[in-house]
Design a protein around this motif. Sequence first.
Motif, short mmCIF file in Angstrom:
data_model
loop_
_atom_site.label_atom_id
_atom_site.label_comp_id
_atom_site.label_asym_id
_atom_site.label_seq_id
_atom_site.Cartn_x
_atom_site.Cartn_y
_atom_site.Cartn_z
N ILE A 6 0.85 -1.19 0.07
CA ILE A 6 -0.07 -0.12 0.02
C ILE A 6 0.88 1.31 0.01
O ILE A 6 1.77 1.43 0.95
N HIS A 7 0.85 2.13 -1.11
CA HIS A 7 1.61 3.25 -1.35
C HIS A 7 1.04 4.26 -0.53
O HIS A 7 0.03 4.78 -0.74
N VAL A 8 1.91 4.93 0.37
CA VAL A 8 1.22 6.12 1.19
C VAL A 8 2.10 7.23 1.13
O VAL A 8 3.45 7.36 1.01
N VAL A 9 1.45 8.42 1.08
CA VAL A 9 2.08 9.94 1.14
C VAL A 9 1.58 10.54 2.37
O VAL A 9 0.30 10.37 2.64
N GLU A 42 3.48 21.55 -2.44
CA GLU A 42 4.37 20.19 -2.38
C GLU A 42 3.60 18.91 -2.41
O GLU A 42 4.12 18.30 -3.15
N LEU A 43 2.39 18.95 -1.73
CA LEU A 43 1.49 17.70 -2.03
C LEU A 43 0.96 17.37 -3.53
O LEU A 43 1.22 16.27 -3.98
N ILE A 44 0.58 18.70 -4.11
CA ILE A 44 0.00 18.30 -5.54
C ILE A 44 1.14 17.85 -6.29
O ILE A 44 1.05 16.84 -7.25
N THR A 45 2.26 18.46 -6.14
CA THR A 45 3.42 17.96 -7.03
C THR A 45 3.78 16.63 -6.73
O THR A 45 4.25 15.92 -7.88
N HIS A 50 4.05 10.89 -8.17
CA HIS A 50 4.12 9.52 -7.58
C HIS A 50 2.48 9.15 -7.44
O HIS A 50 2.29 9.37 -5.95
N PRO A 51 1.60 8.61 -8.11
CA PRO A 51 0.68 8.19 -7.62
C PRO A 51 0.61 7.19 -6.71
O PRO A 51 1.59 6.39 -6.49
N CYS A 52 -0.40 7.24 -5.64
CA CYS A 52 -0.29 6.39 -4.48
C CYS A 52 -1.80 5.97 -4.02
O CYS A 52 -2.59 6.48 -4.90
N ASP A 53 -2.09 5.26 -3.06
CA ASP A 53 -3.17 4.42 -2.65
C ASP A 53 -3.66 5.11 -1.67
O ASP A 53 -4.94 5.60 -1.85
N LEU A 76 -8.69 17.22 -3.94
CA LEU A 76 -7.94 16.21 -4.06
C LEU A 76 -8.80 15.10 -4.38
O LEU A 76 -8.60 14.24 -5.36
N ARG A 77 -10.12 15.12 -4.15
CA ARG A 77 -11.14 13.88 -4.20
C ARG A 77 -11.39 13.93 -5.85
O ARG A 77 -11.75 12.97 -6.49
N GLU A 78 -11.72 15.11 -6.17
CA GLU A 78 -11.90 15.37 -7.83
C GLU A 78 -10.58 15.13 -8.70
O GLU A 78 -10.70 14.50 -9.60
N ARG A 79 -9.46 15.35 -8.24
CA ARG A 79 -8.25 15.40 -9.03
C ARG A 79 -7.73 14.04 -9.15
O ARG A 79 -7.12 13.37 -9.86
N TYR A 80 -7.79 13.34 -7.92
CA TYR A 80 -7.30 11.81 -7.63
C TYR A 80 -8.42 11.08 -7.38
O TYR A 80 -8.49 10.66 -5.72
N PRO A 81 -9.47 10.65 -7.77
CA PRO A 81 -10.71 9.77 -7.60
C PRO A 81 -10.49 8.51 -6.98
O PRO A 81 -11.23 8.27 -6.26
N GLU A 82 -9.17 7.82 -7.23
CA GLU A 82 -8.94 6.53 -6.66
C GLU A 82 -8.28 6.83 -5.26
O GLU A 82 -8.06 5.79 -4.60
N LEU A 83 -7.75 7.83 -5.03
CA LEU A 83 -6.89 8.24 -3.84
C LEU A 83 -7.69 8.06 -2.57
O LEU A 83 -8.86 8.80 -2.35
#
Length: 216
Positions: A6-9, A42-45, A50-53, A76-83
């Motif tokens: 599970i990849h985490v930021v 920094e978070l968006i960059t 590096h897409p994560c879970d 974030l929910r709109e930009r990365y719907p799988e996150l």
Amino acid sequence: MADNSIHVVVADDHPLIRVAVESALDTVPALVHVGSAADSTELITLLDAHPCDVLVTDFAMPGGAHGDGLPLLQMLRERYPELQIVVFTGLDQAAIVQALFEAGISHILSKADDVSHIAAAVMAAHVGRRYLSPSIAPLLPSRGTQRPTLALSPREREVLTLFVAGWSVNAIAEKLDRRKQTVSTQKVNGMAKLGIERDADLFKYAVELGLSATAP
């Protein structure tokens, strides 16, 4: 062999908090720390590169180009719907927790609780299971409770928005052509719905409660 990692930021504006979260993740071999950010810029960059879970993020994280609080989480929910998003916050106010839950964030941790909840929440988020740390769970209405959450009437929201913008009750009454008693009642009722008892807390959490927009 399938990769079950599970990849985490991690995102938090306090370096010591970031280190604590990273250390908590390191206790579980399946959790892979991809990187950390100190603000929304920094978070968006980081997420773009590096897409994560799962993202573990602070709620109040000022200074970034993309803001913080609910507006950032909605972006974030709109930009990365799988996150999947775990919010790790020190703002243990019922109104804020309820607003997060209504915004679709169902993995919420209090910084007052043990850091062991971080890894558990990440794993729960990854499989789509709700996770609330012990200090957070009591702040949400129990299932079946009919109490409205953030159900401000247009007039209550109008009064509270003006109030946090610096208007007195008398000035609001004059501006909106209402009786002072009516404005005072709408202010009190609105604060009760938000779970806020003191004017100081209303000002403190205005942004998180969506009351910091330009006053009408």
